[in-house]
Motif scaffolding. Sequence first.
Motif, short mmCIF file in Angstrom:
data_model
loop_
_atom_site.label_atom_id
_atom_site.label_comp_id
_atom_site.label_asym_id
_atom_site.label_seq_id
_atom_site.Cartn_x
_atom_site.Cartn_y
_atom_site.Cartn_z
N VAL A 100 0.79 -1.22 -0.01
CA VAL A 100 0.17 -0.06 -0.02
C VAL A 100 0.76 1.24 0.03
CG1 VAL A 100 -2.07 -0.99 1.12
CG2 VAL A 100 -0.30 -0.25 2.69
N SER A 101 2.11 1.07 0.26
CA SER A 101 3.11 2.37 0.39
C SER A 101 3.62 2.59 -0.81
CB SER A 101 4.15 2.08 1.47
OG SER A 101 5.12 2.93 1.39
N PRO A 102 3.51 3.78 -1.57
CA PRO A 102 4.07 4.24 -2.72
C PRO A 102 5.51 4.24 -2.70
CG PRO A 102 2.80 6.08 -1.97
CD PRO A 102 2.41 4.93 -1.28
N VAL A 103 5.90 4.62 -1.28
CA VAL A 103 7.55 5.02 -1.10
C VAL A 103 8.23 3.52 -0.81
CG1 VAL A 103 9.02 5.75 0.72
CG2 VAL A 103 7.24 7.09 0.18
N MET A 104 7.43 2.57 -0.42
CA MET A 104 8.06 1.20 -0.61
C MET A 104 8.03 0.63 -2.09
SD MET A 104 9.03 0.22 2.42
CE MET A 104 8.88 0.22 4.17
N VAL A 105 7.07 0.78 -2.66
CA VAL A 105 6.97 0.39 -4.01
C VAL A 105 7.95 0.92 -4.87
CG1 VAL A 105 5.63 0.37 -6.09
CG2 VAL A 105 4.59 -0.37 -3.96
N GLU A 106 8.27 2.28 -4.73
CA GLU A 106 9.42 2.79 -5.35
C GLU A 106 10.61 2.44 -4.94
OE1 GLU A 106 12.78 5.12 -6.39
OE2 GLU A 106 11.76 5.13 -4.41
N ILE A 107 10.88 2.14 -3.96
CA ILE A 107 12.05 1.60 -3.30
C ILE A 107 12.55 0.17 -3.78
CG2 ILE A 107 13.65 0.83 -1.17
CD1 ILE A 107 12.46 3.21 0.23
N ALA A 108 11.31 -0.64 -3.78
CA ALA A 108 11.73 -2.27 -4.14
C ALA A 108 11.81 -2.19 -5.80
CB ALA A 108 10.34 -2.77 -3.73
N ARG A 138 13.18 -0.22 -7.62
CA ARG A 138 14.55 0.25 -8.04
C ARG A 138 15.76 -0.79 -7.45
NH1 ARG A 138 17.09 3.37 -4.18
NH2 ARG A 138 14.87 4.24 -3.66
N GLN A 139 15.35 -1.28 -6.14
CA GLN A 139 16.28 -2.44 -5.62
C GLN A 139 16.15 -3.75 -6.14
OE1 GLN A 139 17.29 -0.66 -1.12
NE2 GLN A 139 15.70 -2.23 -1.22
N VAL A 140 15.00 -4.04 -6.79
CA VAL A 140 14.76 -5.24 -7.33
C VAL A 140 13.89 -5.31 -8.76
CG1 VAL A 140 14.13 -7.73 -6.51
CG2 VAL A 140 14.39 -6.11 -4.87
N PRO A 141 14.75 -4.77 -9.60
CA PRO A 141 14.28 -4.52 -10.94
C PRO A 141 13.76 -6.06 -11.81
CG PRO A 141 16.77 -4.32 -11.20
CD PRO A 141 16.23 -4.52 -9.48
N GLU A 142 14.18 -7.19 -11.08
CA GLU A 142 13.89 -8.38 -11.67
C GLU A 142 12.57 -8.86 -11.28
OE1 GLU A 142 17.21 -9.21 -8.64
OE2 GLU A 142 16.41 -7.60 -9.74
N ALA A 143 11.91 -8.00 -10.48
CA ALA A 143 10.57 -8.71 -9.74
C ALA A 143 9.63 -7.26 -10.09
CB ALA A 143 10.53 -8.64 -8.29
N GLU A 144 8.20 -7.68 -10.06
CA GLU A 144 7.38 -6.74 -10.47
C GLU A 144 6.81 -6.29 -9.21
OE1 GLU A 144 2.89 -6.28 -12.64
OE2 GLU A 144 4.06 -8.13 -12.87
N PHE A 145 6.54 -4.97 -8.91
CA PHE A 145 5.87 -4.26 -7.66
C PHE A 145 4.66 -3.54 -8.02
CE2 PHE A 145 10.17 -5.45 -6.86
CZ PHE A 145 10.16 -6.29 -5.60
N ARG A 146 3.62 -3.62 -7.26
CA ARG A 146 2.37 -2.92 -7.62
C ARG A 146 2.00 -2.13 -6.40
NH1 ARG A 146 -1.78 -7.15 -10.29
NH2 ARG A 146 -0.02 -6.95 -11.72
N ARG A 147 1.61 -1.05 -6.39
CA ARG A 147 0.91 -0.45 -5.39
C ARG A 147 -0.52 -0.79 -5.17
NH1 ARG A 147 -0.30 6.10 -4.60
NH2 ARG A 147 -1.16 6.01 -2.51
N GLY A 148 -0.92 -1.06 -4.15
CA GLY A 148 -2.20 -1.58 -4.16
C GLY A 148 -2.57 -1.93 -2.73
N ASP A 149 -3.81 -2.29 -2.31
CA ASP A 149 -4.46 -2.93 -1.40
C ASP A 149 -4.90 -4.22 -1.56
OD1 ASP A 149 -6.05 -3.68 0.82
OD2 ASP A 149 -6.87 -1.89 1.36
N ILE A 150 -4.23 -5.14 -0.88
CA ILE A 150 -4.06 -6.64 -1.18
C ILE A 150 -5.61 -7.00 -1.15
CG2 ILE A 150 -3.56 -7.41 1.11
CD1 ILE A 150 -2.66 -9.11 -2.22
N ARG A 151 -6.51 -6.32 -0.16
CA ARG A 151 -7.87 -6.83 0.16
C ARG A 151 -8.68 -6.65 -1.05
NH1 ARG A 151 -8.11 -3.59 5.51
NH2 ARG A 151 -7.23 -2.43 4.36
#
Length: 219
Positions: free
Chosen positions: A75-83, A85-98
Amino acid sequence: MADGNRRSPAAAVFDALGSDYEKAFAASEAHRASLAWLLERLPPGSRVLDVGSGTGRPTAATLAAAGHRVLGVDVSPVMVEIASRQVPEAEFRRGDIRELPLEDGSLDAVCVYFALLQMSRAEQADLVRRLALALRPGGLFALATVPLDVEGFDGVFMGQDVRVTSFAAQAVTALVREAGLTVLSQESVMFVPAHPDATPEPQLFLHGRRGGGEAAPAG
Protein backbone atom coordinates in the motif's frame (compact mmCIF):
# COMPACT_ATOMS: atom_id res chain seq x y z
CA MET A 1 -8.68 1.04 2.92
CA ALA A 2 -8.72 4.68 1.93
CA ASP A 3 -10.09 6.89 -0.81
CA GLY A 4 -7.91 8.40 -3.49
CA ASN A 5 -7.36 11.61 -1.53
CA ARG A 6 -6.09 10.10 1.70
CA ARG A 7 -3.40 7.58 2.47
CA SER A 8 -4.28 4.51 4.47
CA PRO A 9 -2.83 4.31 8.00
CA ALA A 10 -0.49 1.51 6.92
CA ALA A 11 0.71 3.48 3.89
CA ALA A 12 1.41 6.52 6.07
CA VAL A 13 3.49 4.46 8.51
CA PHE A 14 5.59 2.73 5.89
CA ASP A 15 5.98 5.81 3.71
CA ALA A 16 7.56 7.43 6.76
CA LEU A 17 9.79 4.45 7.58
CA GLY A 18 11.07 3.78 4.06
CA SER A 19 14.49 2.12 3.99
CA ASP A 20 14.75 2.33 7.78
CA TYR A 21 12.38 -0.63 7.97
CA GLU A 22 14.68 -2.80 5.86
CA LYS A 23 17.70 -1.83 7.97
CA ALA A 24 15.87 -2.57 11.22
CA PHE A 25 14.96 -6.12 10.19
CA ALA A 26 17.97 -7.02 8.03
CA ALA A 27 19.49 -9.26 10.71
CA SER A 28 16.45 -11.55 11.00
CA GLU A 29 17.75 -15.11 10.78
CA ALA A 30 14.21 -16.47 11.05
CA HIS A 31 13.14 -14.55 7.95
CA ARG A 32 16.10 -15.87 5.98
CA ALA A 33 15.35 -19.39 7.21
CA SER A 34 11.75 -19.03 6.06
CA LEU A 35 12.89 -18.02 2.58
CA ALA A 36 15.31 -20.96 2.51
CA TRP A 37 12.38 -23.25 3.38
CA LEU A 38 10.52 -21.95 0.33
CA LEU A 39 13.52 -22.16 -1.99
CA GLU A 40 14.07 -25.81 -1.10
CA ARG A 41 10.51 -26.68 -2.19
CA LEU A 42 9.54 -24.35 -5.04
CA PRO A 43 9.64 -25.68 -8.61
CA PRO A 44 11.82 -23.66 -11.01
CA GLY A 45 10.21 -20.48 -12.29
CA SER A 46 7.43 -20.47 -9.72
CA ARG A 47 4.85 -17.68 -9.56
CA VAL A 48 5.06 -16.06 -6.12
CA LEU A 49 2.95 -13.30 -4.57
CA ASP A 50 4.72 -11.20 -1.92
CA VAL A 51 2.05 -9.49 0.19
CA GLY A 52 3.29 -6.32 1.85
CA SER A 53 6.50 -6.45 -0.16
CA GLY A 54 8.12 -3.41 1.47
CA THR A 55 11.53 -2.49 0.07
CA GLY A 56 11.76 -5.79 -1.82
CA ARG A 57 14.46 -7.09 0.49
CA PRO A 58 14.94 -9.78 1.52
CA THR A 59 11.83 -11.59 0.22
CA ALA A 60 11.39 -10.55 -3.41
CA ALA A 61 15.13 -10.14 -3.95
CA THR A 62 15.89 -13.65 -2.69
CA LEU A 63 13.11 -15.34 -4.66
CA ALA A 64 13.73 -13.41 -7.87
CA ALA A 65 17.46 -14.12 -7.71
CA ALA A 66 16.58 -17.82 -7.64
CA GLY A 67 14.66 -17.45 -10.90
CA HIS A 68 11.12 -17.21 -9.58
CA ARG A 69 8.51 -14.80 -10.97
CA VAL A 70 7.64 -12.47 -8.11
CA LEU A 71 4.82 -9.95 -7.83
CA GLY A 72 5.06 -7.68 -4.79
CA VAL A 73 2.02 -5.72 -3.60
CA ASP A 74 2.23 -2.92 -1.03
CA VAL A 75 0.00 0.00 0.00
CA SER A 76 2.99 2.32 0.44
CA PRO A 77 4.07 4.19 -2.71
CA VAL A 78 7.43 4.91 -1.08
CA MET A 79 8.04 1.21 -0.51
CA VAL A 80 6.97 0.32 -4.04
CA GLU A 81 9.37 2.90 -5.47
CA ILE A 82 12.26 1.61 -3.36
CA ALA A 83 11.50 -2.03 -4.19
CA SER A 84 11.21 -1.36 -7.93
CA ARG A 85 14.61 0.31 -7.86
CA GLN A 86 16.31 -2.29 -5.65
CA VAL A 87 14.83 -5.43 -7.22
CA PRO A 88 14.21 -4.66 -10.91
CA GLU A 89 13.90 -8.37 -11.76
CA ALA A 90 10.61 -8.54 -9.80
CA GLU A 91 7.33 -6.70 -10.42
CA PHE A 92 5.90 -4.40 -7.78
CA ARG A 93 2.44 -2.90 -7.64
CA ARG A 94 0.95 -0.31 -5.33
CA GLY A 95 -2.37 -1.53 -4.02
CA ASP A 96 -4.47 -2.87 -1.19
CA ILE A 97 -4.22 -6.65 -1.22
CA ARG A 98 -7.77 -6.87 0.12
CA GLU A 99 -9.00 -5.33 -3.14
CA LEU A 100 -6.67 -7.12 -5.56
CA PRO A 101 -8.40 -9.74 -7.74
CA LEU A 102 -6.85 -13.17 -7.16
CA GLU A 103 -7.40 -16.02 -9.58
CA ASP A 104 -8.00 -19.39 -7.93
CA GLY A 105 -5.10 -21.80 -8.32
CA SER A 106 -2.89 -19.27 -10.09
CA LEU A 107 0.08 -19.11 -7.70
CA ASP A 108 2.82 -21.51 -6.65
CA ALA A 109 3.51 -19.66 -3.39
CA VAL A 110 2.34 -16.75 -1.28
CA CYS A 111 4.46 -14.84 1.25
CA VAL A 112 2.80 -12.74 3.94
CA TYR A 113 5.54 -11.37 6.18
CA PHE A 114 4.10 -9.04 8.86
CA ALA A 115 1.49 -7.65 6.44
CA LEU A 116 -1.66 -8.41 8.45
CA LEU A 117 -1.12 -6.42 11.61
CA GLN A 118 -3.03 -3.28 10.61
CA MET A 119 -6.10 -5.19 9.41
CA SER A 120 -9.09 -6.23 11.50
CA ARG A 121 -9.36 -9.87 12.56
CA ALA A 122 -12.19 -10.45 10.10
CA GLU A 123 -10.11 -8.92 7.30
CA GLN A 124 -7.11 -11.07 8.22
CA ALA A 125 -9.18 -14.26 8.18
CA ASP A 126 -10.85 -13.36 4.89
CA LEU A 127 -7.53 -12.49 3.26
CA VAL A 128 -5.83 -15.72 4.32
CA ARG A 129 -8.78 -17.68 2.87
CA ARG A 130 -8.51 -15.79 -0.43
CA LEU A 131 -4.74 -16.28 -0.57
CA ALA A 132 -5.14 -19.99 0.11
CA LEU A 133 -7.59 -20.31 -2.79
CA ALA A 134 -5.16 -18.45 -5.06
CA LEU A 135 -2.61 -21.23 -4.53
CA ARG A 136 -2.51 -24.19 -6.85
CA PRO A 137 -3.02 -27.57 -5.15
CA GLY A 138 0.25 -28.21 -3.32
CA GLY A 139 1.17 -24.52 -3.42
CA LEU A 140 3.19 -23.13 -0.52
CA PHE A 141 2.29 -20.50 2.05
CA ALA A 142 4.68 -18.56 4.30
CA LEU A 143 3.35 -16.23 6.98
CA ALA A 144 5.05 -14.21 9.69
CA THR A 145 3.30 -12.16 12.34
CA VAL A 146 3.58 -10.85 15.86
CA PRO A 147 1.50 -13.42 17.78
CA LEU A 148 -0.23 -11.30 20.41
CA ASP A 149 -3.86 -11.43 21.51
CA VAL A 150 -4.62 -7.76 20.79
CA GLU A 151 -7.37 -5.99 18.88
CA GLY A 152 -7.23 -2.31 17.95
CA PHE A 153 -4.22 -1.70 20.22
CA ASP A 154 -2.72 1.78 19.85
CA GLY A 155 1.05 1.70 20.12
CA VAL A 156 4.28 3.07 18.69
CA PHE A 157 6.39 1.17 16.16
CA MET A 158 9.82 2.58 15.32
CA GLY A 159 8.61 6.04 16.26
CA GLN A 160 5.35 5.80 14.28
CA ASP A 161 1.87 5.64 15.81
CA VAL A 162 0.16 2.37 14.83
CA ARG A 163 -3.05 0.55 15.61
CA VAL A 164 -2.36 -3.17 15.77
CA THR A 165 -4.63 -6.20 15.68
CA SER A 166 -3.32 -9.75 15.94
CA PHE A 167 -4.00 -13.23 17.26
CA ALA A 168 -2.23 -15.41 19.80
CA ALA A 169 -0.03 -18.10 18.22
CA GLN A 170 -2.55 -20.96 18.47
CA ALA A 171 -5.23 -18.78 16.91
CA VAL A 172 -2.93 -17.88 14.00
CA THR A 173 -2.34 -21.58 13.35
CA ALA A 174 -6.08 -22.26 13.55
CA LEU A 175 -6.82 -19.41 11.13
CA VAL A 176 -4.39 -20.87 8.58
CA ARG A 177 -5.82 -24.37 8.92
CA GLU A 178 -9.38 -23.11 8.63
CA ALA A 179 -8.39 -21.50 5.33
CA GLY A 180 -7.67 -24.99 3.96
CA LEU A 181 -3.92 -25.04 4.43
CA THR A 182 -1.88 -27.79 6.05
CA VAL A 183 0.62 -26.37 8.55
CA LEU A 184 3.99 -27.96 7.85
CA SER A 185 6.27 -26.07 10.23
CA GLN A 186 6.32 -23.14 12.60
CA GLU A 187 8.92 -21.30 14.62
CA SER A 188 8.55 -18.77 17.43
CA VAL A 189 11.40 -16.31 18.03
CA MET A 190 12.10 -13.07 19.86
CA PHE A 191 13.60 -10.36 17.67
CA VAL A 192 14.94 -6.89 18.43
CA PRO A 193 14.83 -4.58 15.38
CA ALA A 194 17.97 -2.51 14.84
CA HIS A 195 16.35 0.86 15.48
CA PRO A 196 16.66 3.22 18.48
CA ASP A 197 12.88 3.39 18.92
CA ALA A 198 12.28 -0.35 18.50
CA THR A 199 11.51 -2.82 21.29
CA PRO A 200 11.85 -6.62 21.40
CA GLU A 201 8.95 -8.37 19.72
CA PRO A 202 7.78 -11.99 19.56
CA GLN A 203 7.54 -13.33 16.03
CA LEU A 204 5.87 -16.41 14.59
CA PHE A 205 6.96 -17.86 11.24
CA LEU A 206 4.55 -20.42 9.85
CA HIS A 207 4.75 -22.51 6.68
CA GLY A 208 1.97 -24.43 5.01
CA ARG A 209 0.70 -26.04 1.85
CA ARG A 210 -2.64 -26.05 0.09
CA GLY A 211 -3.89 -29.58 0.48
CA GLY A 212 -2.23 -32.45 2.28
CA GLY A 213 1.32 -32.99 3.45
CA GLU A 214 3.35 -33.70 6.52
CA ALA A 215 1.84 -31.74 9.41
CA ALA A 216 3.86 -29.71 11.86
CA PRO A 217 4.83 -31.55 15.05
CA ALA A 218 2.82 -30.79 18.13
CA GLY A 219 4.14 -27.97 20.30
